[in-house]
Design a protein around this motif. Structure first.
Motif, PDB file in Angstrom:
ATOM      1  N   UNK A 108     -11.827   2.185  -8.414  1.00  0.00           N
ATOM      2  CA  UNK A 108     -13.015   1.554  -9.005  1.00  0.00           C
ATOM      3  C   UNK A 108     -12.858   1.454 -10.522  1.00  0.00           C
ATOM      4  N   UNK A 109     -12.388   2.542 -11.152  1.00  0.00           N
ATOM      5  CA  UNK A 109     -12.214   2.517 -12.610  1.00  0.00           C
ATOM      6  C   UNK A 109     -11.117   1.543 -13.026  1.00  0.00           C
ATOM      7  N   UNK A 110     -10.066   1.457 -12.233  1.00  0.00           N
ATOM      8  CA  UNK A 110      -9.011   0.477 -12.533  1.00  0.00           C
ATOM      9  C   UNK A 110      -9.573  -0.941 -12.475  1.00  0.00           C
ATOM     10  N   UNK A 111     -10.382  -1.223 -11.478  1.00  0.00           N
ATOM     11  CA  UNK A 111     -10.986  -2.559 -11.355  1.00  0.00           C
ATOM     12  C   UNK A 111     -11.937  -2.837 -12.514  1.00  0.00           C
ATOM     13  N   UNK A 112     -12.753  -1.840 -12.878  1.00  0.00           N
ATOM     14  CA  UNK A 112     -13.697  -2.028 -13.998  1.00  0.00           C
ATOM     15  C   UNK A 112     -12.967  -2.310 -15.305  1.00  0.00           C
ATOM     16  N   UNK A 113     -11.815  -1.661 -15.488  1.00  0.00           N
ATOM     17  CA  UNK A 113     -11.044  -1.836 -16.728  1.00  0.00           C
ATOM     18  C   UNK A 113     -10.017  -2.963 -16.618  1.00  0.00           C
ATOM     19  N   UNK A 128      -3.118  15.656 -16.814  1.00  0.00           N
ATOM     20  CA  UNK A 128      -3.057  14.366 -16.124  1.00  0.00           C
ATOM     21  C   UNK A 128      -4.424  13.700 -16.138  1.00  0.00           C
ATOM     22  N   UNK A 129      -5.460  14.477 -15.837  1.00  0.00           N
ATOM     23  CA  UNK A 129      -6.824  13.945 -15.855  1.00  0.00           C
ATOM     24  C   UNK A 129      -7.188  13.452 -17.254  1.00  0.00           C
ATOM     25  N   UNK A 130      -6.790  14.205 -18.259  1.00  0.00           N
ATOM     26  CA  UNK A 130      -7.045  13.801 -19.642  1.00  0.00           C
ATOM     27  C   UNK A 130      -6.338  12.479 -19.968  1.00  0.00           C
ATOM     28  N   UNK A 131      -5.092  12.346 -19.537  1.00  0.00           N
ATOM     29  CA  UNK A 131      -4.340  11.116 -19.778  1.00  0.00           C
ATOM     30  C   UNK A 131      -4.972   9.915 -19.088  1.00  0.00           C
ATOM     31  N   UNK A 132      -5.422  10.108 -17.856  1.00  0.00           N
ATOM     32  CA  UNK A 132      -6.079   9.026 -17.114  1.00  0.00           C
ATOM     33  C   UNK A 132      -7.380   8.634 -17.803  1.00  0.00           C
ATOM     34  N   UNK A 175      -8.173   9.044 -20.922  1.00  0.00           N
ATOM     35  CA  UNK A 175      -7.838   8.399 -22.191  1.00  0.00           C
ATOM     36  C   UNK A 175      -7.436   6.947 -21.959  1.00  0.00           C
ATOM     37  N   UNK A 176      -6.582   6.707 -20.986  1.00  0.00           N
ATOM     38  CA  UNK A 176      -6.096   5.349 -20.701  1.00  0.00           C
ATOM     39  C   UNK A 176      -7.213   4.437 -20.201  1.00  0.00           C
ATOM     40  N   UNK A 177      -8.134   4.995 -19.412  1.00  0.00           N
ATOM     41  CA  UNK A 177      -9.215   4.183 -18.837  1.00  0.00           C
ATOM     42  C   UNK A 177     -10.509   4.246 -19.659  1.00  0.00           C
ATOM     43  N   UNK A 178     -10.487   5.017 -20.747  1.00  0.00           N
ATOM     44  CA  UNK A 178     -11.663   5.189 -21.601  1.00  0.00           C
ATOM     45  C   UNK A 178     -12.887   5.563 -20.756  1.00  0.00           C
ATOM     46  N   UNK A 179     -12.753   6.687 -20.038  1.00  0.00           N
ATOM     47  CA  UNK A 179     -13.834   7.126 -19.166  1.00  0.00           C
ATOM     48  C   UNK A 179     -13.928   8.647 -19.179  1.00  0.00           C
ATOM     49  N   UNK A 180     -14.883   9.175 -18.458  1.00  0.00           N
ATOM     50  CA  UNK A 180     -15.087  10.604 -18.316  1.00  0.00           C
ATOM     51  C   UNK A 180     -14.546  11.057 -16.952  1.00  0.00           C
ATOM     52  N   UNK A 181     -14.194  12.345 -16.807  1.00  0.00           N
ATOM     53  CA  UNK A 181     -13.724  12.837 -15.503  1.00  0.00           C
ATOM     54  C   UNK A 181     -14.711  12.537 -14.369  1.00  0.00           C
ATOM     55  N   UNK A 197     -15.780  12.754  -7.794  1.00  0.00           N
ATOM     56  CA  UNK A 197     -17.131  12.979  -7.271  1.00  0.00           C
ATOM     57  C   UNK A 197     -17.070  14.063  -6.202  1.00  0.00           C
ATOM     58  N   UNK A 198     -18.011  14.982  -6.240  1.00  0.00           N
ATOM     59  CA  UNK A 198     -18.100  16.019  -5.215  1.00  0.00           C
ATOM     60  C   UNK A 198     -19.115  15.606  -4.163  1.00  0.00           C
ATOM     61  N   UNK A 199     -18.703  15.671  -2.913  1.00  0.00           N
ATOM     62  CA  UNK A 199     -19.629  15.444  -1.799  1.00  0.00           C
ATOM     63  C   UNK A 199     -19.545  16.642  -0.881  1.00  0.00           C
ATOM     64  N   UNK A 200     -20.671  17.210  -0.584  1.00  0.00           N
ATOM     65  CA  UNK A 200     -20.691  18.368   0.302  1.00  0.00           C
ATOM     66  C   UNK A 200     -20.180  17.967   1.675  1.00  0.00           C
ATOM     67  N   UNK A 201     -19.273  18.768   2.208  1.00  0.00           N
ATOM     68  CA  UNK A 201     -18.703  18.523   3.529  1.00  0.00           C
ATOM     69  C   UNK A 201     -19.681  19.067   4.560  1.00  0.00           C
TER      70      UNK A 201
END
Length: 74
Positions: free
Chosen positions: A9-14, A47-51, A53-59, A64-68
């Motif tokens: 989704x973030x790749x598509x948005x960017x 790795x999360x920081x690099x992603x 930074x590259x996508x200009x977004x937040x973790x 997303x956490x979804x309760x199982x």
């Protein structure tokens, strides 16, 4: 899995390809694909920081956490 990955989704948005993100972050296409498809068991903070930074977004834009509902409570 209770953690949902929204990398596609973030790749598509960017308007960024997986190839471009791979080059910017320094990850292999295979590792990005594993992450993107929700098959990863872990992710390094660097790795999360690099992603982010590259996508200009937040973790939280990527993870997303979804309760199982099927998991037993301890």
């Amino acid at each position: 899995m209770a953690i949902i990955i929204h990398l596609d989704i973030m790749l598509a948005k960017r308007k960024m390809s997986v190839t471009e993100l791979s080059e910017k972050v320094g990850l292999t296409m295979a590792n990005l694909s594993i992450l993107k498809n929700g098959k990863a068991k872990a992710i390094r903070f660097s790795t999360l920081e690099g992603i982010c930074n590259a996508l200009d977004c937040q973790p939280g834009d990527i993870l997303e956490y979804q309760k199982d509902e099927n998991a037993e409570e301890h």
